[in-house]
Scaffold this active site. Structure first.
Site, PDB file in Angstrom:
ATOM      1  CD  GLU A 120      -3.262  -2.361   7.231  1.00 36.53           C
ATOM      2  OE1 GLU A 120      -1.925  -2.665   6.786  1.00 36.53           O
ATOM      3  OE2 GLU A 120      -3.998  -1.374   7.056  1.00 36.53           O
ATOM      4  CE  LYS A 134      -0.038   3.334   4.764  1.00 34.78           C
ATOM      5  NZ  LYS A 134       0.085   3.332   6.040  1.00 34.78           N
ATOM      6  CG  HIS A 147      -5.907   1.751   5.366  1.00 33.35           C
ATOM      7  ND1 HIS A 147      -5.368   2.959   6.222  1.00 33.35           N
ATOM      8  CD2 HIS A 147      -4.623   1.098   5.118  1.00 33.35           C
ATOM      9  CE1 HIS A 147      -3.983   2.430   6.453  1.00 33.35           C
ATOM     10  NE2 HIS A 147      -3.599   1.447   5.988  1.00 33.35           N
ATOM     11  CB  SER A 205       5.634  -1.702  11.916  1.00 39.12           C
ATOM     12  OG  SER A 205       5.298  -0.450  12.097  1.00 39.12           O
ATOM     13  CG  ASN A 240      -1.789   1.334   1.347  1.00 39.67           C
ATOM     14  OD1 ASN A 240      -1.764   2.303   0.384  1.00 39.67           O
ATOM     15  ND2 ASN A 240      -2.516   1.240   2.670  1.00 39.67           N
TER      16      ASN A 240
HETATM   17  P1  13P Z   1       3.283   0.519   7.464  1.00 36.61           P
HETATM   18  O1  13P Z   1       3.513  -0.926   7.043  1.00 36.61           O
HETATM   19  O2  13P Z   1       3.985   1.518   6.953  1.00 36.61           O
HETATM   20  O3  13P Z   1       3.315   0.323   8.968  1.00 36.61           O
HETATM   21  O4  13P Z   1       1.777   0.763   7.145  1.00 36.61           O
HETATM   22  C1  13P Z   1       0.918  -0.281   7.162  1.00 36.61           C
HETATM   23  C2  13P Z   1      -0.346   0.068   6.248  1.00 36.61           C
HETATM   24  O5  13P Z   1      -0.963   0.991   6.750  1.00 36.61           O
HETATM   25  C3  13P Z   1      -0.659  -1.032   5.326  1.00 36.61           C
HETATM   26  O6  13P Z   1      -1.854  -0.519   4.645  1.00 36.61           O
END
Ligand code: 13P
Length: 241
Positions: A160, A11, A91, A205, A9
């Site tokens: 998550e 983002k 999300h 993470s 992802n």
């Molecule tokens: P990180 O892997 O940067 O913690 O993000 C997790 C996330 O939100 C994936 O959708």
């Protein structure tokens, strides 16, 4: 038999140059595992153009309508037409920052599925909810309301924990497995999904050095990864490559 899946992802990150560099490295590496990436909506075409065949491209959100007067929204029909294969919905950043509700998400899930997009449906609790013993109530409500009336094998669930996203604090494999086991049981008892066949990904993470241990847990079928999916070396490292 459930497969192991890694989904990046991205983002609201990555420039066009970053994307080109990512795929130049991937193509030079003989990387052939199945990999899914969700870039910003504006970059979907670029990924579809550049990504090798083992990559699937998907969106980070979509509308609950196919078309109409919805300024600024992304149509699931247009995503499919463009060549997208999946969409991430629910999300925690969409829920917390953009105030998406269970009801809205349920409409989005159904509309995405009608358009033959696979859905990665995200759930997760905050630290406060975890510490006050509300994990099961919070996750149960997200699953029950968000997946109401949904029985499709095209749904993937991503757990998550909000406190583990982008913080560097990962749930321990034992913590994650315990919650995934609860989620699978809940899917079986309280939803119309086929719980044994549904992939449940862990996110928060995940990095090359903890992925193997997390993904080897019985109910963890792979990861939804933010930061560690941005650079090709790190992304391929999630597969132990
Ligand atoms: P990180 O892997 O940067 O913690 O993000 C997790 C996330 O939100 C994936 O959708």
């Amino acid at each position: 038999m459930r497969k192991t899946l890694v989904v990046g992802n991205w983002k609201m990150n990555q420039s066009l140059g970053d994307i080109e560099a990512f795929f130049t490295t991937v193509k030079a590496s003989n990387f052939t595992d199945e990999a899914w990436i969700a870039p910003q909506a504006l970059h979907l075409s670029k990924l579809i153009e550049l990504a090798p065949k083992n990559f699937k491209t998907g969106a980070q959100n979509c509308s609950y309508e196919n078309s109409g007067a919805f300024t600024g929204e992304v149509s699931p029909t247009s995503l499919k037409e463009l060549g997208c294969e999946f969409v991430i919905l629910g999300h925690s950043e969409r829920r917390a920052i953009f105030k998406e509700t269970h009801e809205e998400l349920n409409l989005k899930v159904k509309k995405a599925l009608v358009n033959n997009l696979k859905v990665i449906f995200c759930i997760g609790e905050t630290l406060e909810e975890r510490e006050s013993g509300k994990i099961e109530a919070v996750l149960g409500e997200q699953l029950k309301k968000g997946l109401q009336g949904v029985s499709s094998s095209d749904v993937i669930v991503a757990y998550e924990p909000v406190w583990a996203i982008g913080t560097g604090v990962t749930a321990t494999p034992a913590q994650a497995q315990e919650t995934h086991e609860f989620v699978r049981k809940f899917l079986k008892e309280e939803t119309e999904l086929n719980a044994e066949e549904t992939l449940i990904l862990y996110g928060g993470s995940v990095k090359p050095d903890n992925a193997k241990e997390l993904f080897s847990c019985a109910d963890i079928d792979g990861g939804l990864v933010g930061g560690a999916s941005l650079k090709a070396e790190s992304f391929m490292g999630l597969y132990g490559k």
